[in-house]
Design a protein around this motif. Structure first.
Motif, PDB file in Angstrom:
ATOM      1  N   ALA A 198      -2.717   0.320  -4.171  1.00  0.00           N
ATOM      2  CA  ALA A 198      -2.202  -0.869  -3.498  1.00  0.00           C
ATOM      3  C   ALA A 198      -2.235  -2.052  -4.464  1.00  0.00           C
ATOM      4  CB  ALA A 198      -3.043  -1.179  -2.264  1.00  0.00           C
ATOM      5  N   ASN A 199      -1.455  -3.073  -4.142  1.00  0.00           N
ATOM      6  CA  ASN A 199      -1.477  -4.301  -4.928  1.00  0.00           C
ATOM      7  C   ASN A 199      -1.228  -5.501  -4.031  1.00  0.00           C
ATOM      8  OD1 ASN A 199       1.439  -5.392  -5.161  1.00  0.00           O
ATOM      9  ND2 ASN A 199       1.717  -3.224  -5.667  1.00  0.00           N
ATOM     10  N   ILE A 200      -1.584  -6.644  -4.574  1.00  0.00           N
ATOM     11  CA  ILE A 200      -1.220  -7.934  -3.988  1.00  0.00           C
ATOM     12  C   ILE A 200      -0.287  -8.588  -4.994  1.00  0.00           C
ATOM     13  CG2 ILE A 200      -2.021 -10.256  -3.359  1.00  0.00           C
ATOM     14  CD1 ILE A 200      -2.961  -8.256  -1.339  1.00  0.00           C
ATOM     15  N   SER A 201       0.870  -9.004  -4.521  1.00  0.00           N
ATOM     16  CA  SER A 201       1.867  -9.602  -5.394  1.00  0.00           C
ATOM     17  C   SER A 201       2.338 -10.921  -4.810  1.00  0.00           C
ATOM     18  CB  SER A 201       3.064  -8.655  -5.545  1.00  0.00           C
ATOM     19  OG  SER A 201       2.680  -7.473  -6.211  1.00  0.00           O
ATOM     20  N   ASN A 217       3.596   0.640   2.794  1.00  0.00           N
ATOM     21  CA  ASN A 217       3.295  -0.201   3.950  1.00  0.00           C
ATOM     22  C   ASN A 217       3.205  -1.617   3.384  1.00  0.00           C
ATOM     23  OD1 ASN A 217       2.483  -1.089   6.536  1.00  0.00           O
ATOM     24  ND2 ASN A 217       0.365  -1.056   5.861  1.00  0.00           N
ATOM     25  N   LEU A 218       4.021  -2.530   3.898  1.00  0.00           N
ATOM     26  CA  LEU A 218       4.091  -3.888   3.363  1.00  0.00           C
ATOM     27  C   LEU A 218       3.562  -4.896   4.372  1.00  0.00           C
ATOM     28  CD1 LEU A 218       7.699  -3.675   1.920  1.00  0.00           C
ATOM     29  CD2 LEU A 218       5.572  -3.466   0.644  1.00  0.00           C
ATOM     30  N   GLU A 219       2.752  -5.819   3.872  1.00  0.00           N
ATOM     31  CA  GLU A 219       2.293  -6.960   4.667  1.00  0.00           C
ATOM     32  C   GLU A 219       2.756  -8.211   3.928  1.00  0.00           C
ATOM     33  OE1 GLU A 219      -1.926  -6.806   5.606  1.00  0.00           O
ATOM     34  OE2 GLU A 219      -1.849  -4.608   5.464  1.00  0.00           O
ATOM     35  N   VAL A 220       3.645  -8.972   4.567  1.00  0.00           N
ATOM     36  CA  VAL A 220       4.263 -10.134   3.930  1.00  0.00           C
ATOM     37  C   VAL A 220       3.736 -11.409   4.570  1.00  0.00           C
ATOM     38  CG1 VAL A 220       6.453 -11.297   3.445  1.00  0.00           C
ATOM     39  CG2 VAL A 220       6.333  -8.790   3.417  1.00  0.00           C
ATOM     40  N   THR A 221       3.335 -12.364   3.705  1.00  0.00           N
ATOM     41  CA  THR A 221       2.836 -13.659   4.175  1.00  0.00           C
ATOM     42  C   THR A 221       3.558 -14.768   3.423  1.00  0.00           C
ATOM     43  OG1 THR A 221       0.641 -12.683   4.491  1.00  0.00           O
ATOM     44  CG2 THR A 221       0.777 -15.083   4.457  1.00  0.00           C
ATOM     45  N   PRO A 222       4.304 -15.646   4.136  1.00  0.00           N
ATOM     46  CA  PRO A 222       4.913 -16.796   3.461  1.00  0.00           C
ATOM     47  C   PRO A 222       3.813 -17.769   3.023  1.00  0.00           C
ATOM     48  CG  PRO A 222       5.638 -16.648   5.764  1.00  0.00           C
ATOM     49  CD  PRO A 222       4.614 -15.587   5.541  1.00  0.00           C
ATOM     50  N   GLU A 258       8.688 -15.167  -5.824  1.00  0.00           N
ATOM     51  CA  GLU A 258       9.362 -16.444  -5.611  1.00  0.00           C
ATOM     52  C   GLU A 258      10.843 -16.155  -5.400  1.00  0.00           C
ATOM     53  OE1 GLU A 258       9.727 -20.967  -7.308  1.00  0.00           O
ATOM     54  OE2 GLU A 258       8.751 -19.461  -8.563  1.00  0.00           O
ATOM     55  N   VAL A 259      11.295 -16.370  -4.165  1.00  0.00           N
ATOM     56  CA  VAL A 259      12.664 -16.081  -3.764  1.00  0.00           C
ATOM     57  C   VAL A 259      13.166 -17.206  -2.862  1.00  0.00           C
ATOM     58  CG1 VAL A 259      12.426 -13.569  -3.961  1.00  0.00           C
ATOM     59  CG2 VAL A 259      11.828 -14.687  -1.821  1.00  0.00           C
ATOM     60  N   THR A 260      14.426 -17.144  -2.505  1.00  0.00           N
ATOM     61  CA  THR A 260      15.017 -18.176  -1.655  1.00  0.00           C
ATOM     62  C   THR A 260      14.523 -18.093  -0.216  1.00  0.00           C
ATOM     63  OG1 THR A 260      16.979 -18.101  -3.040  1.00  0.00           O
ATOM     64  CG2 THR A 260      17.210 -19.171  -0.909  1.00  0.00           C
ATOM     65  N   ASN A 261      14.421 -16.848   0.307  1.00  0.00           N
ATOM     66  CA  ASN A 261      14.045 -16.681   1.717  1.00  0.00           C
ATOM     67  C   ASN A 261      13.583 -15.240   1.964  1.00  0.00           C
ATOM     68  OD1 ASN A 261      16.455 -15.101   1.966  1.00  0.00           O
ATOM     69  ND2 ASN A 261      17.617 -16.974   2.367  1.00  0.00           N
ATOM     70  N   GLY A 262      13.208 -14.969   3.193  1.00  0.00           N
ATOM     71  CA  GLY A 262      12.733 -13.640   3.562  1.00  0.00           C
ATOM     72  C   GLY A 262      13.782 -12.558   3.408  1.00  0.00           C
ATOM     73  N   GLU A 263      15.017 -12.891   3.657  1.00  0.00           N
ATOM     74  CA  GLU A 263      16.093 -11.909   3.510  1.00  0.00           C
ATOM     75  C   GLU A 263      16.224 -11.456   2.056  1.00  0.00           C
ATOM     76  OE1 GLU A 263      20.888 -11.467   4.317  1.00  0.00           O
ATOM     77  OE2 GLU A 263      19.806 -13.118   5.243  1.00  0.00           O
ATOM     78  N   GLU A 264      16.159 -12.406   1.132  1.00  0.00           N
ATOM     79  CA  GLU A 264      16.225 -12.051  -0.289  1.00  0.00           C
ATOM     80  C   GLU A 264      15.022 -11.193  -0.680  1.00  0.00           C
ATOM     81  OE1 GLU A 264      16.457 -13.970  -4.784  1.00  0.00           O
ATOM     82  OE2 GLU A 264      16.206 -15.332  -3.075  1.00  0.00           O
ATOM     83  N   LEU A 265      13.852 -11.552  -0.181  1.00  0.00           N
ATOM     84  CA  LEU A 265      12.658 -10.750  -0.470  1.00  0.00           C
ATOM     85  C   LEU A 265      12.845  -9.321   0.020  1.00  0.00           C
ATOM     86  CD1 LEU A 265       9.758 -10.460  -1.500  1.00  0.00           C
ATOM     87  CD2 LEU A 265       9.005 -11.184   0.780  1.00  0.00           C
ATOM     88  N   HIS A 266      13.332  -9.160   1.238  1.00  0.00           N
ATOM     89  CA  HIS A 266      13.549  -7.820   1.787  1.00  0.00           C
ATOM     90  C   HIS A 266      14.522  -7.022   0.915  1.00  0.00           C
ATOM     91  CE1 HIS A 266      13.756  -4.600   4.714  1.00  0.00           C
ATOM     92  NE2 HIS A 266      15.061  -4.622   4.526  1.00  0.00           N
ATOM     93  N   GLU A 267      15.598  -7.673   0.496  1.00  0.00           N
ATOM     94  CA  GLU A 267      16.572  -6.992  -0.358  1.00  0.00           C
ATOM     95  C   GLU A 267      15.933  -6.523  -1.658  1.00  0.00           C
ATOM     96  OE1 GLU A 267      20.027  -9.472  -0.872  1.00  0.00           O
ATOM     97  OE2 GLU A 267      20.326  -9.634   1.299  1.00  0.00           O
ATOM     98  N   ILE A 268      15.087  -7.361  -2.249  1.00  0.00           N
ATOM     99  CA  ILE A 268      14.410  -7.003  -3.502  1.00  0.00           C
ATOM    100  C   ILE A 268      13.424  -5.870  -3.278  1.00  0.00           C
ATOM    101  CG2 ILE A 268      12.712  -7.840  -5.187  1.00  0.00           C
ATOM    102  CD1 ILE A 268      14.216 -10.582  -4.982  1.00  0.00           C
ATOM    103  N   LEU A 269      12.597  -5.993  -2.246  1.00  0.00           N
ATOM    104  CA  LEU A 269      11.596  -4.957  -1.989  1.00  0.00           C
ATOM    105  C   LEU A 269      12.238  -3.606  -1.724  1.00  0.00           C
ATOM    106  CD1 LEU A 269       9.090  -6.962   0.239  1.00  0.00           C
ATOM    107  CD2 LEU A 269       8.791  -6.294  -2.176  1.00  0.00           C
ATOM    108  N   SER A 270      13.379  -3.611  -1.078  1.00  0.00           N
ATOM    109  CA  SER A 270      14.038  -2.346  -0.751  1.00  0.00           C
ATOM    110  C   SER A 270      14.633  -1.672  -1.988  1.00  0.00           C
ATOM    111  CB  SER A 270      15.105  -2.544   0.326  1.00  0.00           C
ATOM    112  OG  SER A 270      16.165  -3.336  -0.152  1.00  0.00           O
ATOM    113  N   THR A 291       0.859  -1.178   0.000  1.00  0.00           N
ATOM    114  CA  THR A 291       0.000   0.000   0.000  1.00  0.00           C
ATOM    115  C   THR A 291       0.894   1.227   0.000  1.00  0.00           C
ATOM    116  OG1 THR A 291      -1.669  -1.212   1.257  1.00  0.00           O
ATOM    117  CG2 THR A 291      -1.876   1.184   1.200  1.00  0.00           C
ATOM    118  N   VAL A 292       0.698   2.082  -0.997  1.00  0.00           N
ATOM    119  CA  VAL A 292       1.549   3.257  -1.166  1.00  0.00           C
ATOM    120  C   VAL A 292       0.838   4.488  -0.606  1.00  0.00           C
ATOM    121  CG1 VAL A 292       2.733   4.734  -2.838  1.00  0.00           C
ATOM    122  CG2 VAL A 292       2.580   2.259  -3.239  1.00  0.00           C
TER     123      VAL A 292
END
Length: 95
Positions: free
Chosen positions: A51-54, A78-83, A57-69, A8-9
């Protein structure tokens, strides 16, 4: 590993419209780059919201955080992350 991300932006009032337009263009380019790379698997707009729902597919949460940043609008999100994991009743192929 799959992650659902609700983004959500919220654009601050002090951000000039020209700067915001530039950020949107950069955001679109980065999102398309990640989709072409196969990392950003699904991108769905939430009707009536900036806002969007996306699905990523990444290796782990750390990789996801790096990409999102790396997203140009990240500071205004505002990000809501669900594995996610495959449901045992799903008829789709595993993978």
């Amino acid at each position: 590993m799959l992650f659902q991300v609700k983004m959500t932006v919220t654009i601050p009032a002090h951000l000039a419209s020209g700067e915001f337009d530039s950020l949107k263009k950069l955001e679109k380019a980065r999102a398309q780059e990640l989709q072409i790379a196969g990392v950003w698997r699904h991108l769905w707009r939430i009707v009536g919201n900036y806002a969007n729902i996306s699905v990523f597919e990444v290796t782990n949460g750390e990789e996801l955080h790096e990409i999102l940043s790396t997203l140009p609008l990240f500071p205004y999100m505002n990000l809501e992350v669900t594995p996610l994991c495959r449901h045992p009743s799903s008829i789709e192929a595993r993978g």
